[in-house]
Design a protein around this motif. Structure first.
Motif, short mmCIF file in Angstrom:
data_model
loop_
_atom_site.label_atom_id
_atom_site.label_comp_id
_atom_site.label_asym_id
_atom_site.label_seq_id
_atom_site.Cartn_x
_atom_site.Cartn_y
_atom_site.Cartn_z
N LYS A 1 -25.81 -6.06 103.23
CA LYS A 1 -25.83 -5.64 101.86
C LYS A 1 -24.96 -4.28 101.88
O LYS A 1 -25.75 -3.11 102.46
N VAL B 1 -23.96 -1.18 99.37
CA VAL B 1 -24.07 -0.70 98.12
C VAL B 1 -23.47 0.62 98.08
O VAL B 1 -23.67 1.43 98.93
N SER C 1 -18.58 -7.58 99.01
CA SER C 1 -19.20 -6.85 97.98
C SER C 1 -18.05 -6.33 96.78
O SER C 1 -18.29 -6.15 95.75
N SER D 1 -19.19 -8.27 105.10
CA SER D 1 -20.14 -8.11 103.89
C SER D 1 -19.53 -6.85 102.97
O SER D 1 -19.75 -7.16 101.58
N LYS E 1 -29.84 -3.61 104.16
CA LYS E 1 -29.01 -3.01 103.60
C LYS E 1 -28.22 -1.75 104.43
O LYS E 1 -28.87 -1.26 105.29
N ALA F 1 -20.63 -13.49 98.78
CA ALA F 1 -21.41 -12.43 98.84
C ALA F 1 -22.74 -12.48 99.05
O ALA F 1 -23.58 -11.78 99.60
#
Length: 765
Positions: free
Chosen positions: A202, A204, A186, A182, A150, A196
Motif C-alpha cells: 500500500k 500512501v 495507487s 503497487s 504499507k 489497486a
C-alpha cells in the motif's frame, strides 16, 4: 429450527447486566443498514407493542438474506453483532434503556453543542505526515490481520541497503518490483481499482510514491546485474546467464509497468529520467518479443512527437533495443548465416523500420521554422536505423521508392487535382530527401546503389511536372537533394540544365510591381502565390538560389577531367542572360560566378596539358588518380566556394536570429506605400507580406506554358485586342493547352487532405 427458537426465547427471557449494556451502547456505534434504519423510523413514528419491533426487525433481517445475500454475508463476516441488534432486549430492558437515555441526556446538557465533537488529538492530513515513520506495531497488526503492508520510508531504506550489498537477494528484487506495481496502482484510473485492491503493498502519499520510483530508477538495474553475476567487460547477452530464469518473470512484470508509467507521464523532465532508466534496461528487453513491440511502439511515438531531449533519448533507446535484439538473433542462429536475409525478417528491425518511416512521413506534413529541426532530426536518425542492415533496408527502400513513382505516374497521366496533391506536398519532398540521404550515406556498400537511378528519375520527373515560376521553391528543394546525392555517391547527374532553366523564365524576367522590406526565403515554402511573384524579394531569392546551387555543384565537379566540356552550356546561358539583365546586383553576382567558372576551366585544361602521359579514358583508376591530384591542389572555383559558404552560413544564422528588436536597434526607416491600384495585391499598412505563408491557400493555380509564366499580371493593364482568325491546328493546340491548364488550375496545395502512405497497409503490429 425448533432448537434455534428455544435458544432465542431463553436469550430474550435472560436479563443482561446493566453495566455491560451501558458500556456496549456508549462504545459501539453499529452501522445500520437500510432495513434497520427503516425499522428504527417506524418504531419512532408509531406506538407498537414491545414484541412487535423484535419480530419485525427479525423478519427484515431474514428478508435481507433473500434480497441481498452478498450484503448479508458481508455483515455476517465483518459486523455480526449488527444482525443481533435489539433481539436480546426484554421488557425490563426497555425501562433500563429509558433510564440510560435520561442519564445520557443529563450528561450531554453540559456540552454546548448537541452534535458529536471530534477528539483534540486527531491528526491533520498533510504531506508532512508522509515523512513521519509509522509504528512497527501497526504494521505487524495489519500483517497479522491479513492486511496489505504499507510502504514507509524505513522500509525503503532497508530495501536500498539490501540492493546495495555485494550479493543482492532475489527476494528483495521481487519485493521492490511489487512495490513499484503497487505505486502505479495507487495512481491508476477508476477502472483499475481492482488491481489497486489486489496490490502487494500500500503506497500512501507523495513521499512514498516518489521513494519507490527513485529506488527503482537508481538501484534496480545494478541489483539485477548483480544477481545475474554479469562481469563489467562481458559481452554475453543477459538471457544467457544461469540465473536469468529466476528474474525473467518479475523483470517482465517490471518492464510492462515501466512502459505503462511512460505512457501516463506528460512532463518532459520526468520522461527524461524514465527514458534514461529504460536505456539502461534496454539489454533486458531483447528476450521479450511481444513486450519489446509494445515498448518500441511507445518509443517511436515519443521519437516523432516529443520534445528535443525526449526525441533523442527515445531514439537512443530504440537503437539500443534493436541492436541487442539483432545480436541475440545472430548468436542463436550462428550456424545459419547462409540464409541471413530470411532470418532477419523475424527480428524486430523490420517492424521498427516500418513504424519509424510511417511516423516520419505522417509528422512531416507541415514544415515551418518550428517543426523543421524535428523533421531533420527524424530524417538523420532514420538513415542511421536503415544503415543497420542494408539487406533488410533494400526491401523497404524499394517498396517506398516504388510507391513514390506510382504517385508521380498517376499525376503525369491523369493531371487531376488529387494526383497533383499526391506529389506536390511536403510528405513527398521529405521522402525524396530521406532516400537521397540514405543512398549517399551507404555509397561504399553495394546493396542500395541500384536504387540511385530510379530515385534520380523520380526527382527529375517531379521538377518537370509543373515547370512554372510558382513552384520554383519546390524545384530548388529537389535540386538540393540531387546535388547532395551526386556529391555523396560520386555519380554524374544532369542538374545544370534544370538550374539554368530558371533564368529563362518569363515571370522571373518581368519587372517587379511591389517592394517588400522583408527578404523572401524558400526554406519552408513549396509554392508561391501571385502576390509574392510580384515582389522584388522573389527575384532576389531566385538569383541567390541559382548562384548557390550552380556554385555548389560546379565546385564539386571542378576537379573532374571533363569539367571544361561540362560547363560550356552553362557559360553560354549565363552570357546570354547577362546581355538582357538590367539589374546591377544580379549581373554583379552572375559575372563573378562566370569568371570563376572560366578560370577553373582554364585551370583544368592546363593540368591536362601538363600531364606527361595522356590519361586513358578507359582506365577508371587512372582517371580517379588524376582527379584526386587536382582535388588536392584545390581549383579556383573550389576555393571561392569555401569562402562563399562561410559568408552564406553567417547570413543564414543572422536571418534566423533576426527579430523586431534588431530592426528597432538599427532604426530602419519604413517607406510610405501609395494607394493600392487595381491588379496590385492589397497589403497591410506596413507594406509587408508574411515571411512563411500557409501552403493551404485557396487561390487557384495558374499553370500556363513555360514561356509565358504568370502572364496575367500584365494582361489586366493591357487594352483588349481585336480577335484574329485562327487555323484548325491552332485551335487544336489551344484546346489541348486549355485542358492542361484547367487540370492544373484545379490543383490547390491543401496538405491536410494528402497522405501519401494512406494506401500502404503495413501496420501489422
Amino acid at each position: 429450527m425448533k432448537v434455534a427458537t428455544k435458544k432465542a426465547k431463553t436469550l430474550v427471557n435472560k436479563k443482561p447486566n446493566k453495566d455491560a449494556i451501558k458500556k456496549k451502547k456508549v462504545s459501539e456505534k453499529p452501522k445500520l443498514t437500510k432495513v434497520a434504519n427503516k425499522a428504527a423510523e417506524d418504531s419512532k413514528g408509531e406506538k407498537r407493542s414491545k414484541k412487535a419491533p423484535k419480530k419485525s426487525h427479525k423478519k427484515d433481517l431474514e428478508g435481507l438474506k433473500d434480497i441481498d445475500p452478498e450484503f448479508y454475508d458481508f455483515l455476517k463476516k465483518n459486523d455480526k453483532e449488527l444482525l443481533d441488534f435489539n433481539l436480546m432486549d426484554s421488557d425490563d430492558d426497555d425501562d433500563e434503556d429509558e433510564q440510560n437515555v435520561k442519564d445520557q441526556q443529563d450528561d450531554s446538557e453540559e456540552d454546548e453543542d448537541k452534535y458529536h465533537k471530534p477528539k483534540n488529538d486527531l491528526e491533520v492530513a498533510s504531506d508532512e505526515s508522509d515523512f513521519e515513520a509509522d509504528d512497527d506495531d501497526d504494521d505487524d497488526e495489519e500483517a497479522a490481520a491479513g492486511g496489505v503492508q504499507k510502504i514507509t520510508l524505513n522500509l525503503l531504506r532497508q530495501w536500498e541497503l539490501q540492493l546495495s550489498k555485494p550479493t543482492v537477494p532475489i527476494d528483495t528484487v521481487r519485493q521492490v518490483i511489487q512495490a513499484f506495481n503497487s505505486a502505479l496502482a495507487s495512481i491508476s484510473a477508476d477502472n483499475e481499482g481492482e488491481k489497486a485492491n489486489t496490490a502487494a503493498y500500500k503506497v500512501v502519499g507523495a513521499a512514498a510514491f516518489n521513494g519507490v520510483i527513485q529506488l527503482c530508477v537508481l538501484h534496480l538495474q545494478p541489483a539485477i546485474i548483480n544477481v545475474l553475476g554479469v562481469k563489467p567487460e562481458s559481452s554475453l547477452p543477459l538471457h544467457k546467464y544461469k540465473k536469468w530464469v529466476k528474474v525473467r518473470g518479475c523483470l517482465r512484470y517490471y518492464l510492462s509497468d515501466l512502459i505503462r508509467l511512460v505512457e501516463q507521464v506528460s512532463s518532459s523532465n520526468i520522461l527524461t529520467v524514465l527514458l534514461k532508466h529504460l536505456h539502461q534496461m534496454a539489454g533486458m528487453v531483447a528476450p521479450f518479443t511481444a513486450l519489446g513491440k509494445t515498448i518500441l511502439k511507445r518509443l517511436i511515438v515519443l521519437w516523432a512527437t516529443g520534445d528535443e531531449t525526449v526525441r533523442v533519448l527515445s531514439f537512443l533507446c530504440i537503437l539500443k533495443i534493436t541492436r541487442k535484439q539483432q545480436v541475440r538473433f545472430d548468436l542463436v542462429n550462428i550456424y545459419l548465416l547462409m540464409i541471413n536475409d530470411l532470418l532477419f525478417q523475424a527480428t524486430m528491425l523490420n517492424h521498427v523500420l516500418k513504424a519509424m518511416y510511417l511516423a516520419y512521413v505522417r509528422n512531416s506534413k507541415f514544415v515551418s521554422p518550428n517543426t523543421l529541426p524535428g523533421i531533420n532530426f527524424m530524417r538523420r536518425s532514420l538513415v542511421e536505423m536503415f544503415a543497420l542492415d542494408l539487406n533488410v533496408s533494400y526491401q523497404h527502400a524499394f517498396l517506398y521508392i516504388r510507391q513514390l513513382a506510382i504517385h508521380l505516374r498517376n499525376a503525369v497521366i491523369l493531371k487531376k487535382k488529387d494526383s497533383f496533391q499526391a506529389v506536390y506536398n511536403w510528405q513527398y519532398i521529405n521522402s525524396l530527401r530521406l532516400w537521397a540521404d540514405l543512398l549517399g550515406a551507404t555509397t561504399n556498400k553495394p546493396q542500395l546503389q541500384p536504387l540511385v537511378y530510379p530515385l534520380v528519375t523520380i526527382t527529375t520527373g517531379v521538377i518537370r511536372l509543373i515547370p512554372t515560376a510558382q513552384y520554383f521553391p519546390l524545384r530548388f528543394h529537389c535540386l538540393q537533394s540531387l546535388i547532395s546525392l551526386a556529391k555523396e555517391t560520386n555519380t554524374y547527374v544532369p542538374i545544370l540544365p534544370l538550374i539554368v532553366e530558371v533564368l529563362r523564365s518569363n515571370t522571373f524576367n518581368r519587372k517587379h510591381t511591389s517592394v517588400s522590406m522583408k527578404p523572401l526565403q524558400f526554406t519552408c515554402i513549396l509554392r508561391l502565390n501571385k502576390a509574392q511573384l510580384a515582389e522584388n524579394g522573389f527575384r532576389d531569392e531566385v538569383v541567390e538560389q541559382v548562384c548557390g546551387l550552380l556554385l555548389e555543384y560546379l565546385a564539386h565537379e571542378s576537379a573532374t577531367l571533363a569539367f571544361s566540356d561540362l560547363v560550356v552550356p552553362v557559360v553560354m546561358a549565363l552570357k546570354a542572360y547577362l546581355k538582357e539583365c538590367r539589374n546591377a546586383n544580379y549581373t554583379r553576382k552572375l559575372k563573378q560566378l562566370l569568371e570563376k567558372i572560366q578560370e577553373s576551366s582554364r585551370f583544368i585544361e592546363q593540368q591536362r596539358s601538363k600531364s606527361s602521359v595522356n590519361v586513358d579514358l578507359k582506365n577508371a583508376q587512372a582517371v580517379q588518380a588524376w582527379e584526386q591530384q587536382v582535388r588536392n591542389k584545390r581549383t579556383p572555383l573550389d576555393i571561392y566556394y569555401a569562402s562563399w559558404l562561410k559568408t552564406h552560413e553567417t547570413k543564414k544564422r543572422r536571418q534566423a536570429a533576426q527579430t523586431d528588436d534588431i530592426n528597432a536597434d538599427y532604426d530602419i526607416p519604413k517607406l510610405k506605400r501609395p494607394t493600392a491600384k487595381s491588379g496590385v495585391p492589397v497589403r497591410n499598412e506596413q507594406g509587408e507580406v508574411e515571411l512563411f505563408p500557409s501552403d493551404s491557400e485557396d487561390e487557384a493555380m495558374d499553370i500556363p506554358k513555360e514561356d509565358d509564366d504568370n502572364s496575367e499580371i500584365e494582361e489586366k493593364e493591357e487594352l483588349p485586342q481585336p480577335k484574329k482568325p485562327k487555323r484548325k491546328e491552332d485551335k487544336k493546340k489551344k484546346l489541348k493547352e486549355t485542358v492542361d491548364v484547367e487540370a492544373a488550375d484545379d490543383y490547390d496545395e491543401a496538405a491536410t487532405a494528402v497522405d501519401i502512405v494512406k494506401d500502404l497497409d503495413l501496420n501489422d503490429w
